[in-house]
Write a protein that holds these residues in place. Structure first.
Motif, mmCIF file in Angstrom:
data_model
loop_
_atom_site.group_PDB
_atom_site.id
_atom_site.type_symbol
_atom_site.label_atom_id
_atom_site.label_comp_id
_atom_site.label_asym_id
_atom_site.label_seq_id
_atom_site.Cartn_x
_atom_site.Cartn_y
_atom_site.Cartn_z
ATOM 1 N N ARG A 21 1.052 -1.111 0.201
ATOM 2 C CA ARG A 21 0.066 0.028 0.025
ATOM 3 C C ARG A 21 1.097 1.283 -0.159
ATOM 4 O O ARG A 21 2.136 1.209 0.024
ATOM 5 C CB ARG A 21 -0.829 -0.147 1.383
ATOM 6 N N ILE A 22 0.369 2.343 -0.081
ATOM 7 C CA ILE A 22 1.212 3.758 0.179
ATOM 8 C C ILE A 22 1.098 3.936 1.708
ATOM 9 O O ILE A 22 -0.002 3.536 2.434
ATOM 10 C CB ILE A 22 0.640 4.915 -0.574
ATOM 11 N N PRO A 23 1.968 4.616 2.226
ATOM 12 C CA PRO A 23 2.127 4.671 3.657
ATOM 13 C C PRO A 23 1.089 5.446 3.922
ATOM 14 O O PRO A 23 0.771 6.617 3.757
ATOM 15 C CB PRO A 23 3.302 5.283 4.017
ATOM 16 N N PRO A 24 0.086 5.003 5.155
ATOM 17 C CA PRO A 24 -1.131 5.526 5.541
ATOM 18 C C PRO A 24 -0.808 7.059 6.071
ATOM 19 O O PRO A 24 -1.548 8.134 5.893
ATOM 20 C CB PRO A 24 -1.435 4.852 6.639
ATOM 21 N N HIS A 25 0.143 7.305 6.715
ATOM 22 C CA HIS A 25 0.916 8.599 7.196
ATOM 23 C C HIS A 25 0.770 9.647 6.082
ATOM 24 O O HIS A 25 0.598 10.730 6.080
ATOM 25 C CB HIS A 25 2.441 8.532 7.462
ATOM 26 N N CYS A 26 1.051 9.074 4.642
ATOM 27 C CA CYS A 26 1.384 10.016 3.579
ATOM 28 C C CYS A 26 -0.074 10.511 3.054
ATOM 29 O O CYS A 26 -0.247 11.743 2.332
ATOM 30 C CB CYS A 26 1.854 9.494 2.377
ATOM 31 N N LEU A 27 -1.278 9.763 3.340
ATOM 32 C CA LEU A 27 -2.413 9.999 2.635
ATOM 33 C C LEU A 27 -3.002 11.508 2.920
ATOM 34 O O LEU A 27 -3.452 12.195 1.924
ATOM 35 C CB LEU A 27 -3.626 8.970 2.899
ATOM 36 N N PRO A 28 -3.084 11.857 4.269
ATOM 37 C CA PRO A 28 -3.553 13.225 4.512
ATOM 38 C C PRO A 28 -2.802 14.247 3.892
ATOM 39 O O PRO A 28 -3.053 15.357 3.419
ATOM 40 C CB PRO A 28 -3.622 13.305 5.936
ATOM 41 N N LEU A 29 -1.345 14.058 4.041
ATOM 42 C CA LEU A 29 -0.359 14.903 3.452
ATOM 43 C C LEU A 29 -0.415 15.135 1.835
ATOM 44 O O LEU A 29 -0.636 16.390 1.373
ATOM 45 C CB LEU A 29 1.258 14.610 3.589
ATOM 46 N N ASP A 87 19.334 10.546 32.531
ATOM 47 C CA ASP A 87 19.633 9.306 31.833
ATOM 48 C C ASP A 87 19.319 9.307 30.327
ATOM 49 O O ASP A 87 18.582 8.598 29.799
ATOM 50 C CB ASP A 87 19.006 8.216 32.613
ATOM 51 N N ALA A 88 19.805 10.491 29.784
ATOM 52 C CA ALA A 88 19.123 10.915 28.275
ATOM 53 C C ALA A 88 19.396 9.498 27.353
ATOM 54 O O ALA A 88 20.528 9.198 27.214
ATOM 55 C CB ALA A 88 19.941 11.941 28.137
ATOM 56 N N ALA A 89 18.249 9.020 26.789
ATOM 57 C CA ALA A 89 18.460 7.926 25.983
ATOM 58 C C ALA A 89 17.332 7.954 25.112
ATOM 59 O O ALA A 89 16.223 8.531 25.436
ATOM 60 C CB ALA A 89 18.576 6.673 26.521
ATOM 61 N N VAL A 90 17.545 7.847 23.826
ATOM 62 C CA VAL A 90 16.710 7.917 22.636
ATOM 63 C C VAL A 90 15.684 6.633 22.943
ATOM 64 O O VAL A 90 15.917 5.408 22.889
ATOM 65 C CB VAL A 90 17.204 7.670 21.214
ATOM 66 N N VAL A 91 14.325 7.106 22.985
ATOM 67 C CA VAL A 91 13.336 5.910 23.261
ATOM 68 C C VAL A 91 12.310 5.765 22.115
ATOM 69 O O VAL A 91 12.095 6.881 21.399
ATOM 70 C CB VAL A 91 12.446 5.861 24.603
ATOM 71 N N ARG A 92 11.845 4.738 21.442
ATOM 72 C CA ARG A 92 10.944 4.628 20.342
ATOM 73 C C ARG A 92 9.502 3.959 20.807
ATOM 74 O O ARG A 92 9.579 3.279 21.840
ATOM 75 C CB ARG A 92 11.690 3.656 19.490
ATOM 76 N N ASP A 93 8.570 4.628 20.462
ATOM 77 C CA ASP A 93 7.237 4.148 20.829
ATOM 78 C C ASP A 93 6.959 3.365 19.608
ATOM 79 O O ASP A 93 6.700 3.763 18.262
ATOM 80 C CB ASP A 93 6.074 5.654 20.414
ATOM 81 N N MET A 94 6.809 2.105 19.801
ATOM 82 C CA MET A 94 6.730 1.110 18.822
ATOM 83 C C MET A 94 5.256 1.050 18.114
ATOM 84 O O MET A 94 4.905 0.584 17.218
ATOM 85 C CB MET A 94 6.870 -0.377 19.461
ATOM 86 N N ASN A 95 4.274 1.610 18.963
ATOM 87 C CA ASN A 95 3.237 1.930 18.382
ATOM 88 C C ASN A 95 2.921 2.742 17.223
ATOM 89 O O ASN A 95 2.292 2.829 16.262
ATOM 90 C CB ASN A 95 2.047 2.014 19.261
ATOM 91 N N LEU A 96 3.733 4.143 17.369
ATOM 92 C CA LEU A 96 3.700 5.087 16.497
ATOM 93 C C LEU A 96 4.677 4.829 15.234
ATOM 94 O O LEU A 96 4.469 5.021 14.001
ATOM 95 C CB LEU A 96 4.298 6.292 17.194
ATOM 96 N N CYS A 97 5.881 3.917 15.458
ATOM 97 C CA CYS A 97 6.747 3.829 14.484
ATOM 98 C C CYS A 97 6.419 3.046 13.397
ATOM 99 O O CYS A 97 5.755 2.100 13.492
ATOM 100 C CB CYS A 97 8.220 3.020 15.126
ATOM 101 N N MET A 98 6.598 3.386 12.063
ATOM 102 C CA MET A 98 6.290 2.800 10.777
ATOM 103 C C MET A 98 7.365 1.771 10.117
ATOM 104 O O MET A 98 7.128 1.261 9.122
ATOM 105 C CB MET A 98 5.464 3.522 9.982
#
Ligand SMILES: Cc1cc2nc3c(=O)[nH]c(=O)nc-3n(C[C@H](O)[C@H](O)[C@H](O)COP(=O)(O)O)c2cc1C
Ligand code: SF4
Ligand code: SF4
Length: 291
Positions: free
Chosen positions: A91-99, A238-249
């Motif tokens: 498919r095309i990325p759902p994130h892109c459709l509104p853009l 304790d600065a560290a980069v964290v990823r929200d797995m539900n948001l990440c595509m």
């Protein structure tokens, strides 16, 4: 009124009524390209189309990753839009459709370009064509191209290549010639492409990049580029980069910008999937043009 028309890159000349012919005066490119493949291909097409405009002015580029549009952009009927999207799960990325919907046509011509990682593009090109059609564009040409797989980079590792570039130029030439032959644009001139409705069902999941905190210098580049704000810094001490797995595509833009390699595809499960994909998708697939 009688006018002489030169089809680009071609010695053929055609004499016809100027009012009856479709002519584009400018080219606009829009793409989402976290790992750069879609952008390269759309730019090749744009450069070739530029030669077909009356004054050869360069195409205007709209990068949906770094500069998502804040408001609607209405294109004139003589502007040609080239829209390039990577294929995510067919498919095309759902994130892109509104853009993408921010771009409005007024019976303006458009070309749909789906870029996939040598597995398949399934329903993505049809979805892109229909999305553009729903925003006032008439899609007079469409194409599917192959680029390095952004999740499994061993697949199609050297794509797009010089042969793909030649096909991109040929696609532009054919589309310009088709437009030059057309009268006023109407919806029934939308090109037929491969794909089915209902579109392939979207399923959550799939590999996600990993951060090696020992390699991270906390530069913030990955946090800034992430199109869905899935990355953040955990805390001041304790600065560290964290990823929200539900948001990440899983688009890999963060890997692309990370200066140290801290953001990367890794882990035994990922390596196993990568090996399977590399074998399954080894055979070279060629671009497909619908003009
Ligand atoms: C989440 C995700 C899903 C993908 N799904 C597919 C797919 O279904 N078929 C395919 O051939 N490639 C797939 N790919 C690979 C991309 O379509 C391909 O690498 C594309 O060139 C990426 O574009 P970019 O370089 O502009 O980011 C996927 C990539 C990602 C990140
Ligand atoms: S965190 Fe996920 S969505 Fe954000 S840039 Fe990285 S891969 Fe893309
Ligand atoms: S881009 Fe890399 S080094 Fe910079 S904050 Fe993100 S993970 Fe750390």
């Amino acid at each position: 009124m009688v006018g002489a028309w030169v089809i680009m890159g071609d010695e053929r000349e055609k004499t016809a009524s100027k009012e009856n012919l479709m002519r584009f005066n400018s080219v606009e490119l829009v793409y989402f390209s976290p790992t750069g493949g879609t952008r390269r291909i759309v730019e090749w097409i744009g450069r070739a189309l530029q030669k077909a405009t009356p004054d050869g002015k360069p195409a205007v580029a709209h990068d949906l990753l770094s500069r998502p549009p804040a408001q609607d952009l209405v294109l004139s009927p003589d502007s040609l839009l080239v829209a390039g999207m990577p294929v995510y799960a067919g498919r095309i990325p759902p994130h892109c459709l509104p853009l993408l919907r921010r771009f409005k046509g007024r019976h303006s011509p458009a070309l749909a370009v789906a870029v996939y990682g040598n597995r398949d593009y399934d329903d993505a090109l049809l979805e892109l064509r229909n999305a553009l059609g729903g925003s006032g564009f008439v899609v007079t040409g469409a194409a599917a191209f192959v680029s390095r797989h952004s999740v499994f980079p061993r697949v199609a590792a050297d794509r797009p290549d010089a042969d793909d570039e030649r096909v991109a130029e040929e696609f532009a030439r054919r589309c310009a010639a088709r437009l030059a032959d057309m009268g006023a644009l109407s919806r029934d001139l939308n090109v037929t492409v491969k794909g089915n409705t209902p579109y392939k069902e979207l399923k959550p999941g799939g590999p996600r990049p990993d951060v090696d905190h020992t390699e991270c210098i906390q530069c913030g580049a990955c946090v800034d580029i992430c199109p869905v704000n899935a990355l953040s810094v955990s805390g001041p001490t304790d600065a560290a980069v964290v990823r929200d797995m539900n948001l990440c595509m899983g688009c890999a833009a963060c890997i692309q910008v990370c200066p140290t390699g801290a953001q990367a595809w890794r882990g035994p499960q990922y390596e196993a999937m990568s090996a399977v994909f590399a074998e399954k998708c080894a055979a070279r697939r060629e671009p497909e043009l619908f003009v």
